[in-house]
Enzyme design. Structure first.
Site, short mmCIF file in Angstrom:
data_model
loop_
_atom_site.label_atom_id
_atom_site.label_comp_id
_atom_site.label_asym_id
_atom_site.label_seq_id
_atom_site.Cartn_x
_atom_site.Cartn_y
_atom_site.Cartn_z
N PRO A 99 52.64 38.66 70.48
CA PRO A 99 53.42 37.81 71.22
C PRO A 99 52.81 38.30 72.68
O PRO A 99 52.19 39.25 73.03
CB PRO A 99 54.77 38.48 71.15
CG PRO A 99 54.53 39.69 70.24
CD PRO A 99 53.48 39.64 69.71
N GLY A 101 53.60 38.43 76.71
CA GLY A 101 54.83 39.17 77.79
C GLY A 101 55.45 40.25 77.01
O GLY A 101 56.65 40.45 76.96
N ALA A 102 54.68 40.78 76.07
CA ALA A 102 55.31 42.11 75.26
C ALA A 102 54.61 43.43 75.35
O ALA A 102 54.94 44.35 74.77
CB ALA A 102 55.10 41.47 73.57
N GLY A 103 53.67 43.53 76.44
CA GLY A 103 53.05 44.89 76.73
C GLY A 103 51.89 45.32 75.72
O GLY A 103 51.60 46.33 75.51
N ASP A 150 43.87 46.86 79.74
CA ASP A 150 43.70 45.84 78.77
C ASP A 150 42.63 45.07 78.40
O ASP A 150 42.14 44.95 77.12
CB ASP A 150 44.64 44.57 79.19
CG ASP A 150 46.12 45.03 79.18
OD1 ASP A 150 46.50 46.33 79.07
OD2 ASP A 150 47.09 44.29 79.50
O1 PMV Z 1 51.91 44.60 79.90
P1 PMV Z 1 50.37 44.85 79.61
O2 PMV Z 1 50.23 44.81 78.04
O3 PMV Z 1 49.55 43.81 80.21
O4 PMV Z 1 49.96 46.24 80.08
C1 PMV Z 1 49.83 46.59 81.57
C2 PMV Z 1 49.42 47.90 81.77
C3 PMV Z 1 49.88 48.23 83.15
O5 PMV Z 1 49.43 49.59 83.39
C4 PMV Z 1 51.25 48.25 83.50
C5 PMV Z 1 48.97 47.31 84.13
C6 PMV Z 1 47.63 47.47 84.05
O6 PMV Z 1 46.94 46.76 84.72
O7 PMV Z 1 47.10 48.52 83.84
#
Ligand code: PMV
Length: 312
Positions: A99, A101-103, A150
């Site tokens: 998904p 927006g789910a980290g 990422d």
């Molecule tokens: O939310 P995601 O899966 O894009 O993870 C972001 C990770 C962060 O450390 C919050 C931001 C980054 O660019 O490292």
């Protein structure tokens, strides 16, 4: 697929420890997932990106009225600008396996799958470093200051320690790691969460830097816990990392509830993963069998959950 079509894949990822502080030059540990995004490109009459299961199609040359679609269009246009001119039009069809927006790094996975599909179609060869750079150009459209973790994970997968601007350090786990990932169902905006941390940093730099340093030492300890196969210690470090992320106001009541459910179901540690403010929770199980009870407890409370195995 015809002979002139190209295919590409990008990995999703989970951050074990160190999200947010990684933006400020501290280390983080992340694991690539097999799930991510798959894309196919073929010659067409216009530069179009279609993404399923979102049911969205954008034309690189046509400005969208809807802000979210416009961001996607701009990001796609940024990628296409890196290709030859005059360009041959291509239609990219992407399927998200994680998904957004789910980290879970879905956006970076999407960009890497698109570039790989375009490159395969056009017979372009690119190094991993160049691929990461292009993916970061896409990521900058969505959030101004990506650390690059990422994009690096979307390209390479594996388990590694990441420090912004430095060569990645692969980590060899002493024994297999068994995680449960569960989705809060709340959309977490990485952009807003990164901006919120930046505001806290601007207001009280000393305090924010202290928190980042504390997270950095958890990450360093976690790296040796992973290498030693000491999962009890790793779980405790994940819990502590979650507390510090909570101090930065990145958790939500649902994420708190999910961490509690996972711990009561036997998890050795549990924390939010990725940007926070919604999105996913990551829990460490003692072994692969014990992921089932944790996932079932989360599912029973209405949260979609699945197991992720990082092999030794
Ligand atoms: O939310 P995601 O899966 O894009 O993870 C972001 C990770 C962060 O450390 C919050 C931001 C980054 O660019 O490292």
């Amino acid at each position: 697929m015809n002979a002139r079509a190209g295919e590409g894949h990008g990995h999703g990822k989970v951050i074990l420890l160190g999200e947010h502080s990684v933006v400020y030059g501290r280390p983080a540990i992340a694991a690539g997932m097999t799930l991510g995004c798959r894309a196919y490109a073929e010659f067409a009459t216009a530069d179009v990106l279609s993404v399923e299961p979102w049911g969205v199609s954008v034309d690189a040359a046509t400005v969208e009225a809807d802000p979210e679609r416009e961001l996607l269009r701009r990001a796609f246009a940024v990628l296409r600008e890196h290709y030859e001119s005059p360009r041959r039009a291509l239609h990219v069809r992407a399927t998200m396996q994680v998904p957004g927006g789910a980290g879970l790094g879905g956006s970076a996975a999407l960009s890497v799958a698109i570039v790989r599909a375009l490159d395969a179609c056009l017979g372009i060869e690119r190094t991993n470093e160049q691929l990461v750079e292009l993916s970061m150009a896409w990521e900058r459209v969505f959030h101004g200051n990506p650390s690059g973790i990422d994009s690096a994970m979307a390209v390479r997968g594996g388990l590694l320690q990441y420090v912004r601007g430095q060569p990645h350090l692969p980590i060899r786990p002493g024994k297999a790691l068994s995680f449960v990932v569960a989705n809060s169902g709340e959309h977490g905006s990485t952009k807003s969460m990164v901006e919120s941390v930046a505001r806290q940093h601007a207001r009280d730099p000393a305090k924010a830097e202290q928190i980042f340093d504390a997270i950095a030492s958890l990450v360093t300890n976690a790296k040796s816990a992973v290498e030693d196969g000491d999962h009890r210690r790793l779980g405790q470090l994940m819990d502590l990392n979650h507390t510090l992320l909570n101090t930065l106001m990145l958790s939500t009541s649902k994420l708190e509830e999910m961490c509690g459910i996972a711990r009561r179901a036997g998890a050795l540690g549990a924390k939010l993963t990725g940007g926070g403010g919604g999105g996913c929770m990551l829990a460490l199980a003692a072994d692969a069998e014990r992921t089932t009870a944790i996932a079932q407890a989360l599912s029973a409370a209405g949260y979609a959950a699945f197991a992720v195995e990082v092999v030794a």
